[in-house]
Design an enzyme around this catalytic site. Structure first.
Site: not given
Length: 518
Positions: A112, A153, A188, A276, A315
């Site tokens: 990731d 994150h 988000d 997103d 994305y």
């Protein structure tokens, strides 16, 4: 904001709080679009360059102060992140990573969050823009924008969800030098876990996250997660299901955020604008239009509180660029024409070549009863808070130096070298101390199936670490001021999570390029 799209350069309402002109600054590094996470990876920094191109063609760059951030230094990043983690990010390269398998696992760097050329410079750049924006707000600007930031994150000691450094936590720590209370809002589609964790036990930062919940990365953000100790009820989580549309989203966002502003009374607001959550996102499952997403920006802007706008996920990169361009217009108080002007990436926006795209006809799984229940529970939690918690004052922590340069006044061919303020120590030996926190049983942040390359979002989080003084933006004085007690290092911990302390600084970056598909 006017609901019509093609109004042709009309201003937002000129009456009331929302109509007043704002002093806006915008951080952008021309090299940011060259960083490449790797083939097939959904996170594409190229989207920032596409956004910048649209801003130029719509004439928005002329209406705000355009600044190139200075890259954050090691010691700036260590105001939140662990020393050995920062040392690892600085030293690892695609060529050397196979010699550091143990560290890769320890710091959750791999699939990731891959190692790519210029990784550390990328982190320095996006963090530098967010901290630089915070410094500008501390010294008189109304709104600061860094679309390269918003990586919510990242944790104190590990990468997560395409995020390596938590620029949001660093920016909030900077704002806390001048403001008793800072509000963080996250739209988000993924839960803003890193930021929540960093400030989970303090009443000086309130975090509010609107996100998809249930078998979805990162797996956190239940409505019952409300904070701990002094921070109880200062974390708000709004768990949502697939297909939420503009009307349903605003039926929660406006009453909840209106009450938060009334009860918490923040001195500054950080809004993470992850795209997103838009309809048609490569990794997302919401059904928001660009106008519905931007209505959150318009609403938070209307309170006339210093506002830091950051990027995040997103994305389907053509829609990310559309969204952040439109939201820059909202920040400036200008409605943009729907017909898109010719630009360097015009072919990405076919076949309609418009700024707005219609949401889909996907099912909205959020029932009226569910929405009413969520709103009722969260408003009840807010009713348990004391209005505007007070804090003891003490001398303000040292300033963060941010000698960013005005893009309009510098030679675009000249780049900042790592001379001046960019202090980089020789690689420090990695210590095997500290345990990495992880979320068990939750799948990694990926798309369900492989599709065309688009973009990705990343968010960051924080924990602890306080360091020496941080540089201050060019022209920004270090006037003395008294500040709340737990300001500088702010110790914050969540059960089972690292503790937080801190503040920070920033700068700029650059790196290799890559091809992007429309």
């Amino acid at each position: 904001m006017d609901a019509s799209a093609g109004g042709g350069g009309n201003s937002l309402p000129t009456t009331g709080a929302d109509g007043s002109k704002r002093r806006v600054c915008y951080f952008y590094d021309a090299e940011v679009g060259n960083y490449y996470y790797g083939q097939g990876h959904p996170m594409k920094p190229h989207r920032i360059r596409m956004t910048h191109a649209l801003l130029g063609r719509y004439g928005l760059l002329d209406q705000m102060q355009v600044l190139r951030p200075h890259p954050a230094r090691d010691r700036d990043l260590c105001r939140f992140h662990a020393d050995d983690y920062v040392a690892f990010l600085r030293s690892v390269t695609p060529e050397t990573q196979q010699d550091q398998i143990r560290a890769l696992k320890r710091f959750n760097v791999g699939e990731d969050c891959p190692v790519f050329d210029g990784l550390y410079s990328f982190c320095q750049t996006y963090a530098g823009g967010s901290v630089g924006g915070a410094v500008k707000l501390n010294h008189g600007h109304d709104i600061a924008i860094n679309w390269a930031g918003g990586l919510h994150h990242a944790k104190k000691c590990e990468a997560s969800g395409f995020c390596y450094v938590n620029d949001i936590v660093l920016a909030i720590l900077e704002l806390l030098k001048y403001h008793q209370r800072v509000l963080y809002v996250d739209i988000d589609i993924h839960h803003g876990d890193g930021v929540e964790e960093a400030f989970y036990t303090t009443d000086r930062v309130m975090t509010v996250s609107f996100h998809k919940f249930g078998d979805y990365f990162p797996g956190t953000g239940e409505i019952r997660d409300v904070g701990h100790s002094k921070g109880k009820y200062y974390s708000l989580n709004v768990p949502l299901d697939d297909g939420i549309d503009d009307e349903s989203y605003q039926s929660l966002f406006k009453p909840i955020m209106g009450k938060v502003m009334e009860v918490f009374n923040p001195g500054a607001v950080v809004l993470q604008c992850g795209a997103d959550s838009l309809s048609g996102d490569r990794l997302g499952c919401f059904n928001l239009s660009i106008k519905g997403h931007a209505e959150c920006v318009r609403f938070m802007r209307s309170f006339n509180v210093p506002l830091l706008l950051l990027g995040g996920g997103g994305y389907t990169i053509r829609n990310v660029a559309r969204c952040w361009c439109y939201e820059t217009g909202v920040a400036l108080g200008h409605e943009l024409t729907d017909k898109m002007p010719a630009n360097e990436y015009y072919e990405y926006f076919g076949p309609d070549y418009t700024l707005h795209v219609a949401p889909s006809n996907m099912e909205n799984k959020n029932t009226r009863h569910q929405l009413d229940d969520i709103r009722s529970k969260l408003l009840d939690n807010l009713s348990k808070l004391q209005h505007a918690p007070s804090v003891q004052f003490q001398e303000r922590p040292p300033e963060t130096e941010l000698p960013e340069q005005d893009e309009d006044k510098e030679n675009p061919d000249e780049r900042h070298d790592a001379d001046s303020d960019v202090e980089m120590n020789d690689a420090k030996p990695l210590e095997d101390s500290g345990r990495r926190s992880s979320i068990q049983g939750v799948r990694m942040k990926k798309e369900p199936s492989e599709t065309e390359a688009t973009d990705l979002d990343v968010n960051s989080v924080a924990a602890e670490h306080s360091r020496g003084s941080v540089p201050v933006a060019d022209g920004v004085g270090s006037s003395k001021q008294t500040l709340p007690n737990d300001t500088s290092p702010m110790a914050i911990d969540k059960p089972g999570a690292p503790k937080v302390e801190t503040e920070i600084s920033n700068k700029s970056q650059d790196q290799p390029t890559m091809n992007q598909k429309p």
